[in-house]
Structure formats: C-alpha cells, structure tokens
Motif scaffolding. Structure first.
Motif, PDB file in Angstrom:
ATOM      1  N   PRO A  45      27.553   4.752  -5.078  1.00  0.00           N
ATOM      2  CA  PRO A  45      27.305   5.650  -3.946  1.00  0.00           C
ATOM      3  C   PRO A  45      25.828   5.659  -3.526  1.00  0.00           C
ATOM      4  O   PRO A  45      25.522   5.744  -2.337  1.00  0.00           O
ATOM      5  N   THR A  46      24.915   5.517  -4.470  1.00  0.00           N
ATOM      6  CA  THR A  46      23.489   5.501  -4.148  1.00  0.00           C
ATOM      7  C   THR A  46      23.133   4.278  -3.318  1.00  0.00           C
ATOM      8  O   THR A  46      22.420   4.379  -2.308  1.00  0.00           O
ATOM      9  N   ALA A  47      23.622   3.106  -3.722  1.00  0.00           N
ATOM     10  CA  ALA A  47      23.345   1.879  -2.969  1.00  0.00           C
ATOM     11  C   ALA A  47      23.991   1.932  -1.592  1.00  0.00           C
ATOM     12  O   ALA A  47      23.391   1.503  -0.598  1.00  0.00           O
ATOM     13  N   TRP A  48      25.196   2.459  -1.499  1.00  0.00           N
ATOM     14  CA  TRP A  48      25.879   2.580  -0.204  1.00  0.00           C
ATOM     15  C   TRP A  48      25.093   3.501   0.733  1.00  0.00           C
ATOM     16  O   TRP A  48      24.892   3.192   1.899  1.00  0.00           O
ATOM     17  N   LEU A  51      22.093   1.708   2.100  1.00  0.00           N
ATOM     18  CA  LEU A  51      22.470   0.753   3.146  1.00  0.00           C
ATOM     19  C   LEU A  51      22.750   1.467   4.464  1.00  0.00           C
ATOM     20  O   LEU A  51      22.234   1.069   5.515  1.00  0.00           O
ATOM     21  N   VAL A  52      23.536   2.519   4.420  1.00  0.00           N
ATOM     22  CA  VAL A  52      23.869   3.273   5.639  1.00  0.00           C
ATOM     23  C   VAL A  52      22.608   3.855   6.268  1.00  0.00           C
ATOM     24  O   VAL A  52      22.413   3.768   7.485  1.00  0.00           O
ATOM     25  N   ARG A  53      21.724   4.405   5.454  1.00  0.00           N
ATOM     26  CA  ARG A  53      20.468   4.965   5.965  1.00  0.00           C
ATOM     27  C   ARG A  53      19.628   3.879   6.643  1.00  0.00           C
ATOM     28  O   ARG A  53      19.101   4.086   7.737  1.00  0.00           O
ATOM     29  N   THR A  54      19.527   2.711   6.039  1.00  0.00           N
ATOM     30  CA  THR A  54      18.754   1.614   6.617  1.00  0.00           C
ATOM     31  C   THR A  54      19.353   1.130   7.923  1.00  0.00           C
ATOM     32  O   THR A  54      18.630   0.893   8.887  1.00  0.00           O
ATOM     33  N   VAL A  55      20.666   1.012   7.972  1.00  0.00           N
ATOM     34  CA  VAL A  55      21.326   0.583   9.212  1.00  0.00           C
ATOM     35  C   VAL A  55      21.074   1.598  10.322  1.00  0.00           C
ATOM     36  O   VAL A  55      20.755   1.233  11.456  1.00  0.00           O
ATOM     37  N   LYS A  56      21.199   2.878  10.015  1.00  0.00           N
ATOM     38  CA  LYS A  56      20.961   3.917  11.011  1.00  0.00           C
ATOM     39  C   LYS A  56      19.517   3.888  11.504  1.00  0.00           C
ATOM     40  O   LYS A  56      19.262   4.003  12.697  1.00  0.00           O
ATOM     41  N   GLU A  57      18.574   3.738  10.592  1.00  0.00           N
ATOM     42  CA  GLU A  57      17.166   3.702  10.978  1.00  0.00           C
ATOM     43  C   GLU A  57      16.883   2.488  11.850  1.00  0.00           C
ATOM     44  O   GLU A  57      16.147   2.581  12.842  1.00  0.00           O
ATOM     45  N   THR A  58      17.450   1.353  11.512  1.00  0.00           N
ATOM     46  CA  THR A  58      17.274   0.137  12.287  1.00  0.00           C
ATOM     47  C   THR A  58      17.877   0.298  13.683  1.00  0.00           C
ATOM     48  O   THR A  58      17.291  -0.088  14.687  1.00  0.00           O
TER      49      THR A  58
END
Length: 62
Positions: A45-48, A51-58
């Motif tokens: 869950p931490t890695a997921w 990833l979601v946070r990075t995609v949203k920021e991008t």
C-alpha cells in the motif's frame, strides 16, 4: 488476498485498455482488464500510494 474485489477506474472508457485494482490492508494487486485472470502485479500500500501521488503531481504540472 484470497478473493480480490477488483475495481476499475471511473476514468476508464469502455474497452480493454484499463487496469483493475484490488486492495486489502497488506497489499495492492493490479491486473489488465483485457486478461483479468492473467498476470497479477502485487505491491505494498505504501508503494502504491507513492505511485498514485507521483502520477497526480505530474498530471497537475502538465
């Protein structure tokens, strides 16, 4: 994760170009909508969340 409850994104159009996600307290599983019984990628869950946070920021910067 014995019997995953797969969910498809509400952003996903009709067709076979999406991923399905299932999660519990210990893992997140992903599979392709075109072959849901095929390969399953599992992560924490931490890695997921990272990833979601990075995609949203991008996406927000685009």
């Amino acid at each position: 994760m014995s019997a995953p409850a797969w969910q498809k994104s509400s952003y996903c159009a009709q067709g076979n170009s999406c991923i399905h996600v299932a999660a519990d307290r210990h893992s997140v599983a992903l599979t392709e909508s075109s072959d849901p019984s095929g390969a399953i990628l599992r992560t924490s869950p931490t890695a997921w969340a990272a990833l979601v946070r990075t995609v949203k920021e991008t996406h927000d910067r685009a």
